[in-house]
Design a protein around this motif. Structure first.
Motif, PDB file in Angstrom:
ATOM      1  N   THR A   1       0.836  -1.198   0.000  1.00 17.83           N
ATOM      2  CA  THR A   1       0.000   0.000   0.000  1.00 17.83           C
ATOM      3  C   THR A   1       0.870   1.248   0.000  1.00 17.83           C
ATOM      4  OG1 THR A   1      -1.168  -1.274   1.679  1.00 17.83           O
ATOM      5  CG2 THR A   1      -2.128   0.823   1.046  1.00 17.83           C
ATOM      6  N   ARG A   2       1.951   1.228   0.779  1.00 16.67           N
ATOM      7  CA  ARG A   2       2.735   2.435   0.951  1.00 16.67           C
ATOM      8  C   ARG A   2       4.105   2.074   1.514  1.00 16.67           C
ATOM      9  NH1 ARG A   2       1.004   8.082   2.541  1.00 16.67           N
ATOM     10  NH2 ARG A   2      -1.092   7.329   2.211  1.00 16.67           N
ATOM     11  N   LEU A   3       5.098   2.837   1.099  1.00 20.15           N
ATOM     12  CA  LEU A   3       6.412   2.699   1.727  1.00 20.15           C
ATOM     13  C   LEU A   3       6.424   3.582   2.968  1.00 20.15           C
ATOM     14  CD1 LEU A   3       8.665   2.829  -1.452  1.00 20.15           C
ATOM     15  CD2 LEU A   3       8.244   0.840  -0.003  1.00 20.15           C
TER      16      LEU A   3
ATOM     17  N   THR B   1       3.599  -1.147   4.084  1.00 15.28           N
ATOM     18  CA  THR B   1       2.355  -1.754   4.545  1.00 15.28           C
ATOM     19  C   THR B   1       1.968  -2.778   3.491  1.00 15.28           C
ATOM     20  OG1 THR B   1       1.835   0.572   4.874  1.00 15.28           O
ATOM     21  CG2 THR B   1       0.288  -1.019   5.762  1.00 15.28           C
TER      22      THR B   1
END
Lengths: 663, 178
Positions: free
Chosen positions: A294-296, A309
Motif C-alpha cells: 500500500t505504501r512505503l 504496509t
C-alpha cells in the motif's frame, strides 16, 4: 538537568507486581553512553552466569538509545537485552519504529523487567502513571492484533506498543517482539518476554527531551539532512541497487531480486538456483508486490522508507521490511505470493523471519531423509505450502514435533539425534544465520561472522565495500569523497584491493588490514547501538551521514558530555569488551568463534587462526578470546578483571603467558 | 483606517498525503523550533503540526494547528475518501475541547501554527524530505485591520481560560508598568 537522556529508568518486578522509578548515574552515561552500553552494564552487575534464560533472575531490558527522542534523524532504536534461550549468551536484538522516542517522552531511558508474573500482564506507561495490568484477554492474540486492541481499550491512538504473539507466549526460542512496522527478532527475546508473563508494553509520553547546546545540535542535524539529500541523489555506482543508497536494503522498494534469489540459498540453506530469476518470474513477483504494497513507510523521524504496509488479498494488513520479504518464499521453494502470505501469520505469531523458515525447512529435510518419520507429522498436508503452514502452527503451539522444532535447529537436532546434527548446518553459536554458502573464504567476513556477538551479519557488516570494484580507477573515484573513514589508510586498503591476483581474497586484505576494517565496522555498529541510531543511516550503508567524525559532536551538543573521536572510540570499546566479558563469564571461548563449517567451500585453517590471533590481540583479548587484565584495566573495567580472577577465568600467570605468545 | 488596502503574503502549505511516510519529523522540528529557548528541547506533543497516522488503515494526515475554539462544534464530521474511513474531525485544525491535539500538554493552552516566523520557510517543510509538505507563497491585497482581529481573538482565548476580570486586572497592571 540531564540532556538527551531523561536520567530515569523504570524497574519492574513482575513477581511482586512492583513498579519503581530510579535515578540513573550520569557517570554511567559518560562511560557506557546509553542503549546497549548501559544495558550491558546492568546485565553485568545483576545477572550472574548461573542465571538461566527462563529464570526469574534473568532481566529483560528495553533500552532507548542515548539520542532517541532528540531531533537527530533516524535515531529511534530500542535495544532489548536479555539472555537468549537459544544461545544462552547475551541477546541484544533491536527495533526501530516509534517505541523508544515515546519512552523518552514519557520520561524514561529504560524499562528493566525482572521476575515472572504469575498471570499474563501488560505494562501501561502513561507519563508518570505506570501500571501492571491484566492481559488474560490477550492470551493467544496476535502481536499486531494485541497492539490494536490495547490502543482502543486505553483510548490512546498515539500510544506505541511492543507486544509478543503466541510464539513468545509459548517460549519459542526464536520468538520476536513486534512493534507494528518494526520488530526485535533475533535471539529469542520474545520467548523471555513470554516466560515473564509479559504480553505487551504500551507507552505514551508528552514530556520534553532537552539538548545541551541546542543551536550546535540543530546545525549538525541539518548537515545530516543535507547529506542525505545529496546521497539519495547520487547512488553509489557499481554496487547492486539495494546497496547503492541509504537505509536498510531497500527490499520493499526494489523489485529486482536476481541477486538474492540466485545467490542466496533456498530450503534449509541448501540450494543455489542459478538462472531462477527469469523475465516471467520478475513480472509475476513485481505484480505480487505492487498489488500487496500500500505504501512505503518510515520509522520515527527518518526520511528513509525501508518498510511497507502489506495487504495480501483476504488477509489482515501488516507491515514488513527488509529480507523477510524473501525468507519464507525461499525457505519453502515457493513464490513471493506465498512468502508474503505466510509472513503475515508469522508476524502476528511473533517469529524471527530468518530462523523460522530455516527451522521448518530443516524439519522437512529430516523427514525426507528418514531421520524423522511420517508419524512425527500427523495429518500434515501433502502440498508444499500447506506443510509450511502446518509446521508454523505446530511450532508456535509447541505441539508434537513443533515442540522440538520450537527450540531452533541446534537444540532440535540434539534432541532428535540419529544424525540430525548434520542438518543443523547453518548456525553460529547455536543461532540460524542468513542462508548464504559461498566459495572463497573472505577474511573480512570470516572475522565478522566468527567474532560478531550480535549474531546477525547485517548488524555487523557495513561501511567498507563488500567486494572490490573491478577497475582501479573506479576504486580511486570511490575514495574521493569517502569522508567517513576513521583513517586515510582505509582508502589505500580499498584502492589496492583486486578481484583477482595477488591482492585478492583470501590473502588480501592482509591480516592486519582485515583486523582494522572489521574493528572499524564493529565500532560503528556499537556506537549506533548505544545512541539508538539506526544502522541504515550509519554503520550499514556505504558513505552514511553519521560517522566517527560527526558522532562525537552529536554527543557533546546533545547530551552535554565532552566527547572526541578518541574518547568515543574508547567508550565503544569499553562496552563492546563488556559484552564479550559477559559472554565469556557464561562460558563462551575461542572455540565458539567460528562461522558455519560450510559457509565457504574453500577454507584456510592457518589463515583463519592467524586472523583470530591478530584480531584478538587488537581487541585486547588473549588467545582464547578472553579480555586480558591489562586491557580491562585500561578501559576502566577493573571490576571485570577482578571477577575473572576470582572465578579463575583469568590468572596473572595466564595473562603473562598470552602476552608472550602473541608478542 | 477602514477600507485601506495593503499587500499581504499568503503562505499555503501543500500537503500531499500520498507522499507522507508517517515519520513525524515535522512534529519533531516544530516542537523543537518553538521551544524556549529555541531548539532547547523537543516534544511532539507540543507540536503545531500533527500527523494523524494509522498505518494499518493507510491513514496519514498531517494537520496544522489553527484557531482556538472555546466550544466544540454542534456536530462532528467523519470523512470517507476513496473507501478509506478517517477519524472524526481528522481534517480540522482547531484547538478544540473535543480533543487533546494542539494544546500544550502541561498548561492546556492552545497552540497555533505561525509558519515559523523568521525562517525562510516553515521548518516542517524543510525537514520533510519526502516532499509531503511543500510551501507556496503568493501576494494578495487585503483590507487592513486584521491585526486588531488577531489581538482580539488572542484576548478572547485568554479570557475564556482565566475570566475577563483577571485579564482586565492584568492589562491594568501592565499599563501601569509603562
Amino acid at each position: 538537568m540531564r540532556y538527551a537522556e531523561t536520567g530515569f529508568n523504570l524497574e519492574i518486578d513482575l513477581t511482586r507486581g512492583n513498579v519503581e522509578k530510579v535515578v540513573t548515574d550520569p557517570k554511567d552515561t559518560e562511560l557506557y553512553l546509553g542503549g546497549l552500553g548501559t544495558n550491558t552494564k546492568i546485565m553485568w552487575d545483576r545477572v550472574p552466569p548461573e542465571v538461566e534464560p527462563f529464570s526469574p533472575e534473568n532481566l529483560l531490558i528495553f533500552g532507548a538509545g542515548l539520542l532517541c527522542g532528540t531531533p537527530a534523524t533516524g535515531c529511534n532504536r530500542t535495544i532489548i537485552t536479555t539472555i537468549s534461550p537459544q544461545t544462552k549468551l547475551m541477546a541484544f536484538s533491536m527495533m526501530g519504529g516509534f517505541w523508544a522516542p515515546e519512552l523518552k517522552y514519557a520520561g524514561y531511558d529504560k524499562v528493566v523487567f525482572r521476575g515472572k508474573s504469575p498471570k499474563l500482564v501488560y505494562l501501561w506507561i502513561n507519563n508518570d502513571k505506570v501500571e501492571i495490568r491484566d492481559a488474560s484477554h490477550l492470551k493467544g492474540k496476535g502481536s499486531i492484533e494485541t497492539a490494536e486492541i490495547l490502543r482502543k481499550e486505553l483510548k490512546e491512538p498515539k500510544a506505541q506498543v511492543a507486544a509478543i504473539g503466541m510464539a513468545g507466549e509459548n517460549r519459542v526460542y526464536y520468538a520476536s517482539i513486534e512493534q507494528g512496522r518494526s520488530s526485535a527478532s533475533r535471539g529469542g527475546i520474545g520467548a523471555v518476554m513470554g516466560d515473564k508473563g509479559l504480553k505487551a508494553i504500551v507507552v505514551r509520553g508528552t514530556k520534553d527531551i532537552n539538548l545541551s547546546q541546542p543551536s550546535e545540535f540543530m546545525a549538525l542535524c541539518n548537515e545530516v539532512l543535507e547529506y542525505i539529500k545529496i546521497r539519495e541523489d547520487n547512488p553509489i555506482p557499481g554496487v547492486m541497487p539495494i546497496l547503492a543508497g541509504l537505509g536498510s536494503p531497500q527490499e520493499m522498494k526494489v523489485h529486482d531480486e536476481k541477486w538474492h534469489t540466485e545467490n542466496f540459498m533456498w530450503g534449509n540453506s541448501r540450494t543455489r538456483r542459478k538462472g531462477f530469476w527469469t523475465d516471467e518470474i520478475a513480472k509475476e513477483w513485481t505484480e505480487t508486490m505492487e498489488t500487496a504494497r500500500t505504501r512505503l513507510i518510515s520509522c520515527f523521524n527518518c526520511p528513509m522508507k525501508c518498510g511497507a504496509t502489506i495487504s495480501m488479498p483476504g488477509l489482515p494488513t501488516y507491515m514488513m521490511k527488509c529480507f523477510t520479504k524473501l525468507t519464507y518464499a525461499m525457505g519453502a521453494f515457493s513464490d513471493l505470493d506465498f512468502g508474503l502470505r505466510i509472513a503475515q501469520l508469522a508476524t502476528e505469531y511473533g517469529l524471527d523471519g530468518f530462523s523460522t523458515p530455516q527451522v521448518m525447512a530443516f524439519g522437512l529435510e529430516l523427514l525426507e531423509n528418514g531421520i524423522l518419520s511420517k508419524e512425527d507429522f500427523p495429518e500434515m498436508p501433502e502440498d508444499n505450502e500447506g506443510r509450511f503452514y502446518y509446521l508454523l502452527d505446530k511450532i508456535v503451539r509447541r505441539e508434537g514435533i513443533g515442540d522440538v522444532l520450537a527450540n531452533g535447529t541446534y537444540w532440535a537436532a540434539k534432541e532428535i539425534g540419529n544424525g540430525a546434527e548434520e542438518y543443523a548446518h547453518n548456525n553460529i553459536k547455536k543461532h540460524e544465520q542468513l542462508p548464504l554458502k559461498l566459495s572463497m573464504l573472505n577474511p573480512i567476513y570470516f572475522l565478522m561472522y566468527a567474532t560478531g556477538e550480535k549474531m546477525n551479519i547485517t548488524q555487523i557488516e557495513g561501511q567498507f565495500p563488500q567486494a572490490p570494484f573491478p577497475k582501479r580507477e573506479h576504486r580511486e573515484k570511490f575514495c574521493e569523497d569517502w569522508i567517513q573513514v576513521p583513517d586515510e589508510k582505509f582508502k589505500q586498503y580499498f584502492i589496492d584491493w583486486e578481484l583477482r591476483g595477488e591482492n585478492s581474497i583470501p590473502y588480501y586484505p592482509t591480516v592486519e588490514m582485515t583486523c582494522d576494517i572489521v574493528d572499524w565496522q564493529e565500532r560503528m555498529h556499537y556506537i549506533d547501538d548505544a545512541l539508538g541510531q539506526c544502522a541504515g543511516l550509519s554503520s550499514f550503508p556505504l558513505k552514511p551521514p553519521y560517522h566517527i567524525h560527526n558522532y562525537p559532536k552529536f554527543i557533546s551538543a546533545g547530551a552535554g558530555i565532552e566527547m572526541d573521536e578518541e574518547k568515543l572510540t574508547q567508550a565503544a570499546k569499553r562496552y563492546r569488551t563488556l559484552v564479550r566479558a559477559f559472554n565469556i563469564r557464561r562460558g563462551m571461548r575461542r572455540k565458539d568463534d567460528r562461522p558455519p563449517e560450510n559457509h565457504w567451500k574453500k577454507r584456510f585453517p592457518e589463515l583463519e587462526a592467524e586472523l583470530l590471533d591478530a584480531y584478538y590481540k587488537l581487541k585486547g583479548w588473549n588467545n582464547d578470546g578472553i579480555p586480558t587484565k591489562e586491557s580491562l584495566q585500561q578501559l576502566g573495567l577493573d571490576y571485570v578483571a577482578d571477577d575473572f580472577v576470582k572465578r579463575g577465568i583469568l590468572t596473572d600467570v595466564e595473562d603473562a603467558a598470552v602476552e608472550e605468545v602473541s608478542a | 483606517m477602514k477600507g485601506d488596502k495593503k499587500k499581504k503574503t499568503i503562505k499555503t502549505i501543500k500537503i500531499d498525503v500520498d507522499k507522507c511516510n508517517g515519520c513525524r519529523a515535522c512534529e519533531v522540528i516544530c516542537s523543537s523550533f518553538h521551544a524556549a529557548p529555541k531548539y532547547s528541547s523537543n516534544n511532539p506533543a507540543r507540536s503545531r503540526i500533527r500527523v494523524i497516522r494509522d498505518p494499518l488503515r493507510d491513514v496519514y494526515v498531517p494537520v496544522y494547528a489553527g484557531e482556538y475554539t472555546v466550544a466544540e462544534c454542534a456536530g462532528r464530521d467523519k470523512y470517507t475518501i476513496d473507501g478509506k474511513e478517517y477519524d472524526e474531525c481528522s481534517f480540522c485544525r482547531a484547538s478544540c475541547p473535543s480533543r487533546d491535539d494542539f494544546k500544550e500538554p502541561d498548561s492546556g493552552l492552545p497552540l497555533k501554527c505561525d509558519m515559523c516566523e523568521g525562517e525562510d520557510e516553515p521548518l516542517c517543510v524543510k525537514w520533510c524530505l519526502v516532499d509531503a509538505l511543500q510551501v507556496e507563497e503568493r501576494e494578495e491585497e487585503v483590507e487592513e485591520g486584521e491585526e486588531q482581529e488577531e489581538l482580539e481573538t488572542g484576548l478572547e482565548s485568554l479570557a475564556d481560560k482565566y475570566g475577563m476580570d483577571k485579564i482586565k486586572d492584568a492589562i491594568t497592571r501592565l499599563s501601569q508598568k509603562d
